[in-house]
Design an enzyme around this catalytic site. Structure first.
Site, PDB file in Angstrom:
ATOM      1  N   HIS A  74      10.817 -66.024 -45.597  1.00 42.72           N
ATOM      2  CA  HIS A  74      10.040 -67.242 -45.817  1.00 42.72           C
ATOM      3  C   HIS A  74      10.318 -67.768 -47.227  1.00 42.72           C
ATOM      4  O   HIS A  74      10.399 -66.991 -48.191  1.00 42.72           O
ATOM      5  CB  HIS A  74       8.537 -66.955 -45.722  1.00 42.72           C
ATOM      6  CG  HIS A  74       8.053 -66.618 -44.336  1.00 42.72           C
ATOM      7  ND1 HIS A  74       8.810 -66.759 -43.201  1.00 42.72           N
ATOM      8  CD2 HIS A  74       6.841 -66.147 -43.920  1.00 42.72           C
ATOM      9  CE1 HIS A  74       8.095 -66.391 -42.151  1.00 42.72           C
ATOM     10  NE2 HIS A  74       6.904 -66.012 -42.552  1.00 42.72           N
TER      11      HIS A  74
ATOM     12  N   CYS B   7       1.896 -63.056 -43.792  1.00 45.00           N
ATOM     13  CA  CYS B   7       3.174 -62.921 -44.515  1.00 45.00           C
ATOM     14  C   CYS B   7       3.349 -63.977 -45.614  1.00 45.00           C
ATOM     15  O   CYS B   7       3.780 -63.671 -46.730  1.00 45.00           O
ATOM     16  CB  CYS B   7       4.337 -62.981 -43.539  1.00 45.00           C
ATOM     17  SG  CYS B   7       4.161 -64.198 -42.233  1.00 45.00           S
TER      18      CYS B   7
HETATM   19  N1  LIG Z   1       6.569 -61.311 -37.661  1.00 47.98           N
HETATM   20  C1  LIG Z   1       5.971 -61.439 -38.843  1.00 47.98           C
HETATM   21  O1  LIG Z   1       6.538 -61.980 -39.830  1.00 47.98           O
HETATM   22  C2  LIG Z   1       4.592 -60.948 -39.057  1.00 47.98           C
HETATM   23  C3  LIG Z   1       4.126 -60.873 -40.364  1.00 47.98           C
HETATM   24  C4  LIG Z   1       2.845 -60.415 -40.598  1.00 47.98           C
HETATM   25  C5  LIG Z   1       2.059 -60.042 -39.544  1.00 47.98           C
HETATM   26  N2  LIG Z   1       2.522 -60.117 -38.279  1.00 47.98           N
HETATM   27  C6  LIG Z   1       1.612 -59.697 -37.216  1.00 47.98           C
HETATM   28  O2  LIG Z   1       2.070 -58.479 -36.628  1.00 47.98           O
HETATM   29  C7  LIG Z   1       1.742 -58.473 -35.239  1.00 47.98           C
HETATM   30  C8  LIG Z   1       2.990 -58.230 -34.401  1.00 47.98           C
HETATM   31  O3  LIG Z   1       3.972 -59.184 -34.730  1.00 47.98           O
HETATM   32  P1  LIG Z   1       5.498 -59.016 -34.289  1.00 47.98           P
HETATM   33  O4  LIG Z   1       6.185 -60.114 -34.995  1.00 47.98           O
HETATM   34  O5  LIG Z   1       5.984 -57.638 -34.499  1.00 47.98           O
HETATM   35  O6  LIG Z   1       5.399 -59.319 -32.697  1.00 47.98           O
HETATM   36  P2  LIG Z   1       6.339 -58.852 -31.518  1.00 47.98           P
HETATM   37  O7  LIG Z   1       7.738 -58.691 -31.978  1.00 47.98           O
HETATM   38  O8  LIG Z   1       6.058 -59.786 -30.400  1.00 47.98           O
HETATM   39  O9  LIG Z   1       5.797 -57.380 -31.099  1.00 47.98           O
HETATM   40  C9  LIG Z   1       4.533 -57.164 -30.546  1.00 47.98           C
HETATM   41  C10 LIG Z   1       4.271 -55.671 -30.397  1.00 47.98           C
HETATM   42  O10 LIG Z   1       2.944 -55.480 -29.918  1.00 47.98           O
HETATM   43  C11 LIG Z   1       2.967 -54.695 -28.730  1.00 47.98           C
HETATM   44  N3  LIG Z   1       1.889 -55.080 -27.836  1.00 47.98           N
HETATM   45  C12 LIG Z   1       1.647 -56.317 -27.329  1.00 47.98           C
HETATM   46  N4  LIG Z   1       0.568 -56.288 -26.510  1.00 47.98           N
HETATM   47  C13 LIG Z   1       0.132 -55.012 -26.521  1.00 47.98           C
HETATM   48  C14 LIG Z   1      -0.944 -54.316 -25.861  1.00 47.98           C
HETATM   49  N5  LIG Z   1      -1.783 -54.943 -25.053  1.00 47.98           N
HETATM   50  N6  LIG Z   1      -1.074 -52.995 -26.096  1.00 47.98           N
HETATM   51  C15 LIG Z   1      -0.227 -52.345 -26.918  1.00 47.98           C
HETATM   52  N7  LIG Z   1       0.801 -52.927 -27.552  1.00 47.98           N
HETATM   53  C16 LIG Z   1       0.980 -54.242 -27.362  1.00 47.98           C
HETATM   54  C17 LIG Z   1       4.337 -54.956 -28.133  1.00 47.98           C
HETATM   55  O11 LIG Z   1       4.646 -53.903 -27.228  1.00 47.98           O
HETATM   56  P3  LIG Z   1       5.618 -54.127 -25.943  1.00 47.98           P
HETATM   57  O12 LIG Z   1       7.023 -53.939 -26.460  1.00 47.98           O
HETATM   58  O13 LIG Z   1       5.215 -53.038 -25.025  1.00 47.98           O
HETATM   59  O14 LIG Z   1       5.363 -55.489 -25.424  1.00 47.98           O
HETATM   60  C18 LIG Z   1       5.181 -54.961 -29.397  1.00 47.98           C
HETATM   61  O15 LIG Z   1       5.430 -53.634 -29.823  1.00 47.98           O
HETATM   62  C19 LIG Z   1       1.026 -59.804 -34.973  1.00 47.98           C
HETATM   63  O16 LIG Z   1      -0.343 -59.580 -35.119  1.00 47.98           O
HETATM   64  C20 LIG Z   1       1.533 -60.694 -36.077  1.00 47.98           C
HETATM   65  O17 LIG Z   1       0.632 -61.716 -36.380  1.00 47.98           O
HETATM   66  C21 LIG Z   1       3.771 -60.549 -38.004  1.00 47.98           C
END
Ligand SMILES: NC(=O)c1ccc[n+]([C@@H]2O[C@H](COP(=O)([O-])OP(=O)(O)OC[C@H]3O[C@@H](n4cnc5c(N)ncnc54)[C@H](OP(=O)(O)O)[C@@H]3O)[C@@H](O)[C@H]2O)c1
Length: 331
Positions: A238, A131
């Site tokens: 950010h 991001c």
């Molecule tokens: N937040 C940001 O600003 C941002 C920016 C760029 C990239 N990212 C990337 O995007 C990804 C997710 O980030 P987030 O912020 O959305 O995290 P988050 O809110 O913690 O959500 C994680 C998601 O992944 C799912 N998940 C976790 N373990 C899993 C598994 N074993 N099998 C299938 N689904 C699974 C969760 O499902 P459940 O609900 O079932 O647990 C949930 O839907 C990460 O790789 C992060 O680095 C985030």
């Protein structure tokens, strides 16, 4: 118009939910949605474009059965490592938000305003950058083209939502005195110079990502870059102080003119009237906002910039959806 079957992996997460919102807002022709998450959420319901969909557990069998045209991933690097190749083998194009494939030489790392041509080089997986890198390169790419960037110094002020639902809850809970669960130290009324893990050279992984990903997206391994990334008690958005040194002479006014014409950039720069971008006021916007454009008087040619974007939108969901729109447009 042709309709597509789109899988969203991590559909219940911070980024996944925003992906659904952006897909609907941008009117992407999604004929059928397949929302995947872990066993924890499977069986629950999620709404998309006025229709309810059942959340499917992410298993090899369910991926093979789903036959998606496209899969947008935001469920962490481990999940992407295992499941992105399975989707790709089944014929889907994966757009992955995790760090898993970003530095893989065979995987394009794409910001549509900057290097859309790289999309065509994909072999089934396209990586969405980190991001903090996305918003930086949207502003820096046109400046690199115009003046040739020599050196970049990044200092970031990153929202808690960048660490997902857990990060958001740490700030919310911190207000009432709860101990943090996601961050190593309290984030409420605090500032943490620590995003992702520490590396042997003393930098954090987030800092390394900004350095390496910027070079890959701008296609210039010779760029000298250093970074300090910091978590601040802000929910969304950010902010980045970016110091840039150029090869060619560049006055602040010339830099402002280039940025005013740049794709995806909005210049908000009228210091006399306290006009500059702030994350709270720009929540839910897709663009990258630039202000405080001023000469760096300590070098022959350089400027300081203040760059703000919504990390969940342009920093994640919007960028992924824009890649999908670019592919669908057949450009
Ligand atoms: N937040 C940001 O600003 C941002 C920016 C760029 C990239 N990212 C990337 O995007 C990804 C997710 O980030 P987030 O912020 O959305 O995290 P988050 O809110 O913690 O959500 C994680 C998601 O992944 C799912 N998940 C976790 N373990 C899993 C598994 N074993 N099998 C299938 N689904 C699974 C969760 O499902 P459940 O609900 O079932 O647990 C949930 O839907 C990460 O790789 C992060 O680095 C985030």
């Amino acid at each position: 118009m042709k309709q597509y079957k789109v899988a969203v992996v991590g559909a219940t997460g911070m980024v996944g939910r925003k992906m659904l919102e952006v897909l609907a807002e941008h009117k992407v022709p999604v004929g059928e949605l397949v929302p995947f998450a872990s066993a924890r959420s499977a069986g629950g319901k999620i709404e998309f474009c006025g229709k309810e969909y059942e959340i499917i557990e992410l298993t090899e069998q369910n991926v093979k059965a789903c036959k998606a045209d496209y899969a947008l991933f935001s469920a962490g690097a481990g999940v992407s490592k295992t499941f992105a190749p399975i989707f790709a083998e089944c014929g889907a194009v994966v757009i992955d938000n995790s760090s898993q494939w970003r530095m893989d030489e065979s995987v394009p790392l794409v910001v549509p305003e900057v290097n859309p041509a790289a999309i065509k080089l994909n072999r089934g997986i396209i990586a969405n950058p980190n991001c903090s890198t996305i918003q930086a390169v949207v502003a820096l790419a046109p400046l690199h083209k115009a003046f040739g960037i020599k050196r970049i110094v990044y200092s970031t002020y990153q929202a808690v939502s960048g660490a997902g639902v857990g990060g958001y809850n740490d700030l919310l809970g911190g207000i009432s005195g709860e101990a943090p669960k996601k961050f190593p130290r309290p984030i409420f009324a605090n500032v943490l110079p620590h995003i992702d893990v520490f590396l042997p050279n003393g930098y954090t992984k987030e800092e390394e990502k900004m350095i390496k990903e910027t070079r890959k997206i701008l296609g210039d391994d010779s760029l000298r870059i250093t970074a300090t990334t910091v978590r601040v008690p802000v929910y969304y958005g950010h902010s980045e102080s970016i110091n840039v040194e150029f090869e060619k002479p560049a006055k602040a006014d010339e830099v402002r003119k280039v940025l005013e014409k740049a794709d995806g950039v909005v210049v908000m720069d009228d210091s006399a009237n306290a006009v500059y971008p702030t994350p709270r006021e720009l929540e839910n916007r897709d663009e990258v906002f630039v202000g405080r454009i001023r000469q760096d008087e300590s070098v022959p040619s350089g400027v300081n910039l203040w760059v703000v974007a919504d990390n969940i939108r342009k920093g994640a969901a919007t960028n992924a959806v824009q890649i999908l729109e670019y592919i669908i447009s057949g450009k």
